[in-house]
Design a protein around this motif. Structure first.
Motif, short mmCIF file in Angstrom:
data_model
loop_
_atom_site.label_atom_id
_atom_site.label_comp_id
_atom_site.label_asym_id
_atom_site.label_seq_id
_atom_site.Cartn_x
_atom_site.Cartn_y
_atom_site.Cartn_z
N MET A 1073 -6.37 -22.85 -10.21
CA MET A 1073 -6.98 -22.00 -10.89
C MET A 1073 -6.38 -20.57 -10.76
N LEU A 1074 -6.17 -19.58 -12.06
CA LEU A 1074 -5.83 -18.32 -11.90
C LEU A 1074 -6.77 -17.39 -11.65
N THR A 1075 -6.94 -16.74 -10.48
CA THR A 1075 -7.87 -15.62 -10.53
C THR A 1075 -7.64 -14.31 -10.19
N GLY A 1076 -8.03 -13.38 -10.82
CA GLY A 1076 -7.80 -12.14 -10.21
C GLY A 1076 -8.98 -11.28 -9.68
N VAL A 1077 -8.76 -10.51 -8.60
CA VAL A 1077 -9.99 -9.84 -8.22
C VAL A 1077 -9.81 -8.46 -8.05
N LYS A 1078 -10.75 -7.70 -7.89
CA LYS A 1078 -10.86 -6.24 -8.13
C LYS A 1078 -10.89 -5.66 -6.66
N ILE A 1079 -9.84 -4.99 -6.28
CA ILE A 1079 -9.77 -4.16 -4.94
C ILE A 1079 -10.20 -2.67 -5.27
N SER A 1080 -11.18 -2.34 -4.64
CA SER A 1080 -11.58 -0.73 -4.81
C SER A 1080 -10.69 0.05 -3.71
N HIS A 1081 -10.81 1.45 -3.86
CA HIS A 1081 -9.99 2.23 -2.87
C HIS A 1081 -10.86 2.14 -1.72
N ALA A 1082 -12.03 2.17 -1.71
CA ALA A 1082 -12.87 2.12 -0.53
C ALA A 1082 -12.24 0.96 0.48
N ALA A 1083 -12.29 -0.19 -0.31
CA ALA A 1083 -12.01 -1.48 0.38
C ALA A 1083 -10.44 -1.63 0.80
N VAL A 1084 -9.59 -0.83 0.18
CA VAL A 1084 -8.21 -0.60 0.45
C VAL A 1084 -8.23 0.07 1.91
N SER A 1085 -8.87 1.16 2.06
CA SER A 1085 -8.87 1.92 3.30
C SER A 1085 -9.81 1.27 4.46
N ALA A 1086 -10.68 0.58 4.15
CA ALA A 1086 -11.28 -0.01 5.05
C ALA A 1086 -10.50 -1.31 5.68
N LEU A 1087 -9.95 -1.87 4.76
CA LEU A 1087 -9.18 -3.04 5.34
C LEU A 1087 -7.86 -2.62 6.15
N CYS A 1088 -7.32 -1.36 5.59
CA CYS A 1088 -6.02 -0.97 6.20
C CYS A 1088 -6.48 -0.21 7.68
N ARG A 1089 -7.73 0.30 7.88
CA ARG A 1089 -8.12 0.74 8.96
C ARG A 1089 -8.47 -0.42 9.93
N SER A 1090 -8.98 -1.49 9.43
CA SER A 1090 -9.34 -2.70 10.23
C SER A 1090 -8.15 -3.36 10.95
N ILE A 1091 -7.08 -3.56 9.85
CA ILE A 1091 -6.07 -4.11 10.60
C ILE A 1091 -5.31 -3.21 11.58
N LYS A 1092 -5.30 -1.83 11.33
CA LYS A 1092 -4.63 -0.78 12.12
C LYS A 1092 -5.49 -1.06 13.62
N LEU A 1093 -6.72 -1.26 13.69
CA LEU A 1093 -7.51 -1.26 15.05
C LEU A 1093 -7.07 -2.81 15.58
N GLN A 1094 -7.20 -3.79 14.89
CA GLN A 1094 -6.85 -5.04 15.33
C GLN A 1094 -5.61 -5.32 16.14
N CYS A 1095 -4.40 -4.77 15.23
CA CYS A 1095 -3.01 -4.90 15.68
C CYS A 1095 -2.58 -3.85 16.22
N GLU A 1096 -3.24 -2.72 16.75
CA GLU A 1096 -3.03 -1.55 17.52
C GLU A 1096 -1.52 -0.99 16.74
N LEU A 1097 -1.95 -0.57 15.35
CA LEU A 1097 -0.75 -0.16 14.73
C LEU A 1097 -0.67 1.35 14.86
N TYR A 1098 0.45 1.97 15.04
CA TYR A 1098 0.55 3.46 15.02
C TYR A 1098 1.87 3.91 14.73
N SER A 1099 2.24 5.17 14.59
CA SER A 1099 3.67 5.55 14.11
C SER A 1099 4.84 5.06 14.73
N SER A 1100 4.81 4.92 16.19
CA SER A 1100 6.04 4.53 16.80
C SER A 1100 6.28 3.07 16.83
N ARG A 1101 5.36 2.46 16.42
CA ARG A 1101 5.33 0.84 16.28
C ARG A 1101 6.28 0.22 15.28
#
Length: 1480
Positions: A1073-1101
């Motif tokens: 099945m071909l499916t397309g989902v809509k990702i909002s700007h709020a979802a993008v920033s929330a997801l990126c923040r979530s990944i940053k916290l989980q994986c401890e990502l910062y500029s020197s990494r």
């Protein structure tokens, strides 16, 4: 009268007293004649044998089979013929594969005896069935059908077969025609019927249910029973060595038919043979007889051997036999070692290895051993290392402690040798010293030396080998007194006289050939003519000519009698007998006097026989078995019939059981195996109450039979030939006879048929394997197999599980040309039989499958609502990641609001910080992007979009790029211009026909107004090749971004609200099945923040990513995370690994990467490509000890086996066993779990998972399913496990659908039609009770939450999420939900040649597609193995097995199988299969 068939003198005293009283009453007039007869019948009823004997014609088995087949004549064939590629089975040229001689005698070893035993109807004019009559049948007696060694054992009856024309009903539909096509690389292929905005209901519509289920009668009592069972059951499942089998709750036990016949007679009384006569001049030992004849009748002929043409080769006189035997005895005892050392001592075991063509050498060796008082162990001549059963013969030699082998010079030269000239060490054999026994190598003893001949005692005289049903070979020890007594008994029973001539066509090394032709012959100074097997094969009449020339005695069967009666053969000279290696001769029919009445026969019901009961066949004339006696018990023996299973309980008079014998003339033990000996040679029968009937031990003969009137013995089969199917006993020889009656002439060789049973799913299943003639057509073979199925079903009422035809001369053979059954069975189970045709019929014969599950009505009752926060007495199955927290700094709020702003902010504050590094196959950097470079490239693309593309805000733009930095720049360019990027995998230039339509479809579905791409891809889109697949004139505007002018857009777009769409994520699911989902700007920033916290990502990494960047979490990590968190990402395009497999691992080592992300396809590539090269990687300095976490990104159940293999393989280069973890995402939420510090592993009861129950078991438990935690739940994410039907929450450790609530959930499906109902159901749905306010998104995956003992950062116990599989992919069969991956794992284990497999349903059948990585001749071996393993482990019957080439199963970029696309290809005849088997 009722007592006509009762011997009154044999009745118990109290019964005779009752009868006498009745007679008195009748004589005094106290009772009427009618009353007298009624009472008398009642008294005698238990003692009347319930069968009759009829006069029958000769072999009418063929007519019975044809009658049975006539029933099926009108039925159409129910299924298409199997289809195979022509190359799969090419017949060998005639000169390399000589077709076997179908006229050979002994290839019918098994079946000739039974060919005439299954008969048609009894004649209409018959007497009542409850009387047993002795009828003379001039020339029509069939010998007792299963005696293992009728004295005509190797004879073949050649009867004309009734002609029957097979009726063919036209060709079946061919669903596997060869269609030319290009094999595609790994590409995403949507199904032919795409519905954007996938509906779970629609996507499962093709998977039909197979049964309506069974109604539940008493739910309350069931619940109470379950509760009681729970209380009785221990809390913790037992450890592996104490596993209780779940068969009670799994298997459906078929209810016994109330009409099943049961034995009704009285308990049998032991039968005594006539006393063994005492003859004054009988010798005290067999050697003494030889000494006597050697001295007094030296010139009397003892043995004449025939050459290959059937002419006499040499004659050995008694004088020569004696002198040579004495020479050999002297040599064995005195001349083998050095002067002072004696190698052989009396009682040592010695192997006798002689060919069947040289009886003389064997006779000398045998008697030489007896005179030397060593124990001869005759064995078959090994011809090669691959001889059937060769290692089992080694077991026999080992258990007997044999260290010396006697052989002839010619034979020794013929033995296989090593290049240095030494005798080959055969597999499993002890080291042997070989001694040549030809006269020139023997030493003449001194005049004063005489062999010691003691009186026969209980010490072993010789050891005869015996092969069991399982193939093990054991040695039956025969004592000196037993050997002598047996010769005396045979002499008395067969009326042997001194100086007679005997023609022996049997194997002289064992059994009847040895007992009559070597031992009893010498006892009586008989002249033996030995006809070897090779002569029999070349000229079957040779032995008959010898009988004519030498006027010898002979034994054979009815067909033989019918043929030769006109040549003077008298019916009364035919003497069938029953023998076994343990009990030796059990019974033999004494030679009759001319004109004496011939023995009677019984026509028995095969249905009754299968239950072990004797019944007259009156109903179905086709399923009748005619048996005829094998005479009386041997002189001096006592015989009983006991139940073949369990304790040796005496049978009733109308019951079939195992014959047991007490006699001085029988085997004494299995040499060297005391445990087995006790169960066979020391049996004490017990009565119905289990009380022993005496103290004398009996020997089990292994023969099944009963005692008829006049104490005649009838044998109906061998225990070794018994197939126990669903509690009924079927005789293998009977099945062979039925199969041979189905016109085998054109298709298979007579006597080349193996019948055995294999245990599959708690029952025995019947398998028939036959050798196919080279000139038989596919159609003929299939017709023959279909008809055999029908005949066996009609006549024996048993379903065949598998019928296989193999090429000529490929079944393992016994030395005398019969089929080696146990080896054939082992080949079948190992997948090394290599059939050329196969027919599986599991649907008809598997009757013990559990009942299909009935679906319970869906609905939420008041009780459910009241439960509140406790479900089924447990806490609700929910888990949450840690809190996302608040951002207080306004600067950061602005920076993190939109990704475009984050990039601009980084370009200003840290312009030269490198965000991305792109590597090529050589590990060299081919592109980098600093914050400022990325910002400027995005500006150029945004300007081009506004100028060239005239794009309006909010319009969709397709990004068509290979994995790289261009893709990232184009993404941010779209955001700067205010349009919505749609990332699409570019078409594969070598396979446009398969990959371009998907691109076109996404462009059409997303209504994109522009395409951003590279110059190369733009040329591809407009090429002639592309025009062949899609309409290239209707592409939207295409902008090539390779060389854009340096321009800046008038302004950088900022969305008015963060709920606006940032991008569209299109993906092809595994169900096509071909499916397309809509990702909002709020979802993008929330997801990126979530990944940053989980994986401890910062500029020197620094992180490394090796996966495709086109959808899901892969796209987020490739394009979005670095811009948000500022860490550096090293990009490794997966296609580069095809030219340098070690690229990814070398990069991790070189850059000292702590965190890396990959896909399963990359992990598999490394495991397969580098598995053997870990030492090489070490030498190159690759060290992975720096890797803290290696996360596999996927939308599926974690692949535990692959993760384990990867961890184990690269442990040697420093990879920590705890490094590999997994992520989990879905269409509604791209990242639910990610990375975990310590993986949790569980083992579930797989069978209970089908019922949505989770029960933990120990590792290695039957039905266990290993699972790995799906990663740690991301910050800000909550999951709950919900019943997908009632939408109510489930308790901890209950299996249900995973629902997720998170700020980064997708906003909904992107569809043309906007299916609001589906949107609401999947993205904004509520629980039916519990917490009805929260909005959840349905992932469509089944899983469960398990609270563990581990503690998280906040000190709470860690809740682990385990994903079991996708709801869309589950196969609904028999009312249960199966996960394809479980069945596929089982299939892949079935045979070493299965590279990969996939399953799907078609109508209501389960279809298994297996990729064959071995030779094409293995293809048909896989069919039964796949059927077995799926039935055993999943309780499902496979409907269709498709064997294909490697690489046929389509796999998408994430390494997931696209089963629905495979299904479409199967139905559209596009697979080009090697073989397709339709299991009936």
């Amino acid at each position: 009268m009722a007592d006509r068939s009762v011997d009154l003198s044999a009745l118990p005293k109290e019964v005779r007293d009752q009868l006498a009283e009745l007679d008195l009453e009748l004589s005094e007039g106290d009772i009427t004649q009618k009353g007298y007869e009624k009472k008398r019948t009642k008294v005698l009823a238990p003692y009347i044998i319930q069968f009759s004997v009829f006069l029958v014609s000769t072999d009418i088995h063929t007519e019975a089979v044809q009658a049975a087949l006539a029933k099926h004549k009108e039925e159409k064939m129910a299924l298409p013929m199997p289809t195979k590629r022509r190359s799969t089975y090419v017949q060998s040229p005639i000169n390399t594969r000589t077709p076997p001689d179908s006229s050979s005698g002994s290839e019918d070893e098994m079946s000739a005896r039974r060919r005439s035993s299954l008969v048609g109807p009894p004649p209409p004019t018959l007497q009542s069935s409850d009387s047993w009559m002795n009828c003379t049948a001039q020339g029509s007696s069939t010998s007792s059908s299963a005696s293992s060694t009728l004295s005509h054992g190797d004879g073949k009856s050649s009867q004309p077969q009734a002609q029957y024309k097979p009726q063919y009903h036209g060709p079946p539909p061919d669903v596997t025609a060869v269609a030319p096509r290009i094999r595609a690389p790994r590409v995403d292929l949507p199904s032919n019927t795409i519905v954007p905005g996938m509906s779970r209901v629609q996507s499962r519509s093709s998977m039909m249910e197979t049964a309506d289920g069974v109604p539940v009668n008493s739910r309350v009592s069931t619940k109470i029973q379950q509760l009681l069972n729970t209380l009785k059951r221990p809390k913790r499942p037992p450890l592996s060595e104490f596993f209780t089998d779940d068969s009670e709750e799994i298997v459906e036990v078929p209810q016994q038919d109330p009409n099943t016949p049961k034995p009704e007679g009285r308990q049998i009384i032991p039968v005594k043979g006539e006393p063994l006569g005492v003859v004054s001049n009988w010798p005290p030992a067999l050697q003494a007889a030889l000494a006597r004849w050697g001295a007094t009748q030296g010139k009397s002929p003892a043995l004449t051997a025939l050459d290959i043409s059937g002419k006499p080769l040499y004659t050995l006189t008694y004088g020569k036999l004696w002198s040579r035997s004495v020479k050999l005895a002297y040599t064995l005892l005195n001349k083998l070692g050095t002067k002072n050392e004696q190698i052989l001592k009396p009682g040592d075991r010695v192997a006798l290895v002689y060919p069947n063509s040289d009886p003389g050498m064997f006779w000398v060796a045998f008697y030489g051993c007896l005179l030397a008082e060593v124990i001869p162990v005759p064995i078959e001549l090994p011809l090669s290392r691959k001889d059937a059963g060769i290692s089992q013969v080694g077991f026999l030699l080992g258990s007997c402690g044999v260290g010396l082998a006697l052989t002839s010079e010619i034979c020794l030269k013929g033995l296989p040798k090593t290049p240095t000239g030494e005798i080959l060490q055969f597999k499993g054999w002890p080291r042997l010293k070989w001694v040549i026994t030809d006269s020139k190598y023997l030493t003449k003893p001194s005049k004063d030396w005489q062999p010691h001949i003691p009186t026969a005692n209980t010490e072993p005289a010789y050891i005869e080998y015996k092969a069991s049903k399982e193939g093990t070979v054991v040695g039956v020890a025969v004592s000196k007194v037993a050997m002598l007594t047996h010769c005396q008994a045979l002499t008395q029973a067969c009326n042997y006289c001194e100086g007679e001539t005997l023609v022996n066509v049997l194997d002289f090394k064992k059994d009847m050939g040895l007992w009559h032709g070597v031992l009893t012959a010498v006892m009586n100074r008989i002249h033996t003519i030995s006809v070897p097997y090779a002569v029999m094969k070349a000229c079957p009449l040779s032995w008959v000519q010898r009988v004519h020339v030498h006027k010898g005695s002979v034994s054979s069967c009815d067909a033989f009698l019918n043929l030769f009666q006109s040549h003077g053969l008298k019916p009364e000279v035919i003497c069938p007998c029953a023998t076994s290696p343990e009990a030796m001769t059990v019974a033999i029919r004494r030679p009759g006097v001319p004109g004496a009445p011939l023995p009677a026969r019984a026509i028995l019901s095969m249905g009754g026989l299968s239950y072990g009961v004797i019944r007259v066949n009156t109903e179905d004339k086709n399923s009748a078995l005619t048996v005829q006696d094998v005479g009386h018990v041997m002189p001096g023996a006592l015989m009983c019939i006991v139940k073949p299973d369990g304790p040796p309980q005496l049978c009733k008079t109308d019951e079939i059981g195992e014959i047991i014998i007490n006699s001085r003339a029988g085997g004494t033990m299995y040499y060297g195996l005391p445990g087995l000996t006790k169960n066979t040679f020391e049996v004490i029968p017990v009565n119905a109450n289990g009380v022993p009937i005496g103290e004398i031990p009996f020997v089990r003969s292994g023969l099944l039979g009963f005692v008829g009137p006049g104490s005649l013995i009838f044998v109906v089969g061998k225990i070794e030939g018994l197939l126990m199917v669903s509690g009924r006993r079927h005789n293998a020889d009977d099945l062979v006879a039925t199969a041979l009656a189905v016109e085998p002439v054109k298709t298979v060789y007579r006597g080349r048929i193996a019948v055995f049973s294999v245990t599959v799913f708690y029952d025995e299943r019947v398998v028939i394997v036959a050798e196919q003639r080279p000139d038989a057509s596919e159609e003929d073979s299939f017709q023959w197999m279909s008809r055999v199925l029908q005949a066996i079903d009609s006549i024996h009422q048993v379903g065949l599980y598998c019928l296989a035809l193999v090429p000529a001369n490929t079944l393992p053979k016994t030395p005398l040309g019969g089929i080696h059954i146990s080896d054939a069975k082992q080949f079948f189970l190992d997948g090394s039989l290599h059939p050329c045709n196969i027919l599986m019929c599991p649907h008809t014969c598997v009757t013990n499958l559990p009942k299909p599950r009935q679906k319970q009505p869906v609905g939420v009752g008041p009780a459910s609502v009241m439960v509140g926060n406790l479900v089924a007495g447990k806490r609700i199955a929910q888990a949450a990641g840690r809190d996302l927290g608040m951002i207080e700094d306004q600067d950061l709020v602005r920076k993190h609001q939109y990704l475009t702003e984050a990039l601009q902010w980084r370009a200003q504050t840290d312009a030269d910080h490198t965000l991305y590094v792109l590597l090529n196959a050589k590990g060299m950097t081919v592109g980098t992007a600093t914050c400022i470079q990325l910002h400027k490239r995005a500006e150029k693309i945004a300007a081009a979009l506004t100028e060239k593309g005239s794009i309006n805000t909010g319009e969709n733009v397709v990004l068509l790029y290979p994995p790289g930095i261009d893709l990232i720049a184009a993404f941010y360019g779209c955001l700067y211009a205010g349009c919505v990027p749609v990332n699409v995998r570019p078409p594969h230039p070598q396979n446009l026909a398969a990959t371009l339509p998907t691109v076109r479809m996404i462009i059409d579905v997303s209504k994109a107004t522009c395409i951003l791409t590279t110059q190369n891809l733009m040329r591809t889109l407009r090429s002639k090749e592309a025009a062949a697949s899609v309409n290239i004139k209707t592409w939207p505007t295409i902008i090539d971004t390779d060389d854009l002018p340096r321009r800046r857009p008038p302004q950088i777009y900022k969305p008015p609200t963060s709920e606006m769409i940032a991008y569209l994520d299109f993906s092809v699911s595994t169900t096509g099945m071909l499916t397309g989902v809509k990702i909002s700007h709020a979802a993008v920033s929330a997801l990126c923040r979530s990944i940053k916290l989980q994986c401890e990502l910062y500029s020197s990494r620094q992180i490394a990513i090796c996966m495709d960047p086109y959808c899901g979490l892969g796209f987020v990590l490739w394009c979005l995370a670095s811009v948000y968190s500022g860490h550096q990402t090293i990009l490794i395009p997966p296609f580069e690994l095809e030219s340098c497999v070690s690229l990814w691992l070398s990069t991790l080592s070189q850059y000292r990467i702590r965190d890396t992300f990959c896909s399963y396809s990359v992990m598999e590539l490394c495991t397969k490509g580098l598995g053997t090269q870990t030492e090489l990687l070490k030498a190159r300095g690759v060290n992975l000890s720096c890797v803290r976490s290696c996360v596999v990104i996927a939308e599926e159940r974690p692949r535990l086996a692959l993760s384990h293999s990867f961890s184990k393989l690269f442990k040697d280069v420093g990879l920590s066993s705890r490094a590999v973890s997994t992520a989990f995402g879905s269409r509604v939420n791209l990242a639910v779990c990610l990375q975990v510090k310590q993986n949790m592993y569980l083992f579930l009861n797989d069978f209970l998972c089908l019922f949505f129950r989770v029960r933990l078991v120990e590792r290695g438990a039957p039905q266990s399913l290993p699972l790995m935690e799906s990663g740690k739940i991301l910050p800000g994410v909550r999951v709950i496990i919900v019943n997908p039907e009632t939408k109510g929450p489930l308790g901890d450790s209950h299996l249900g659908e995973v629902w997720v609530n998170s700020p980064h959930n997708a906003s909904g499906y992107y569809t043309i039609y906007g299916e609001e109902g589906l949107q609401a159901d999947h993205f904004n749905t509520k629980l039916s009770f519990g917490d009805p306010q929260t909005l959840w998104a349905r992932t469509g995956y089944l899983g469960f939450v398990k609270r563990t003992e581990l503690l998280d950062a906040s000190g709470d116990r860690h809740d682990a999420l385990f994903v079991v599989g996708s709801l869309d992919e589950t196969l609904e069969l028999r009312g249960l939900r199966y996960h394809p991956i479980d069945i596929e794992i089982s299939v892949s284990r079935a045979h070493r040649s299965i590279a990969e497999s996939a399953v799907f349903t078609w109508t209501n059948l389960l279809v298994v597609v297996a990729e064959l990585c071995g030779s094409e001749q293995d293809a048909l071996d896989l069919v039964p193995l796949i059927t077995n393993v799926v039935l055993e482990e999943h309780h499902l019957i496979v409907g269709v097995v498709v064997i294909v080439d490697p690489g046929v199963i389509p796999i998408n970029s994430r390494g997931e199988k696209q089963r629905m696309h495979l299904r479409d290809s199967f139905l559209a005849d596009q697979l080009d299969p090697i073989y397709v088997a339709y299991n009936m």
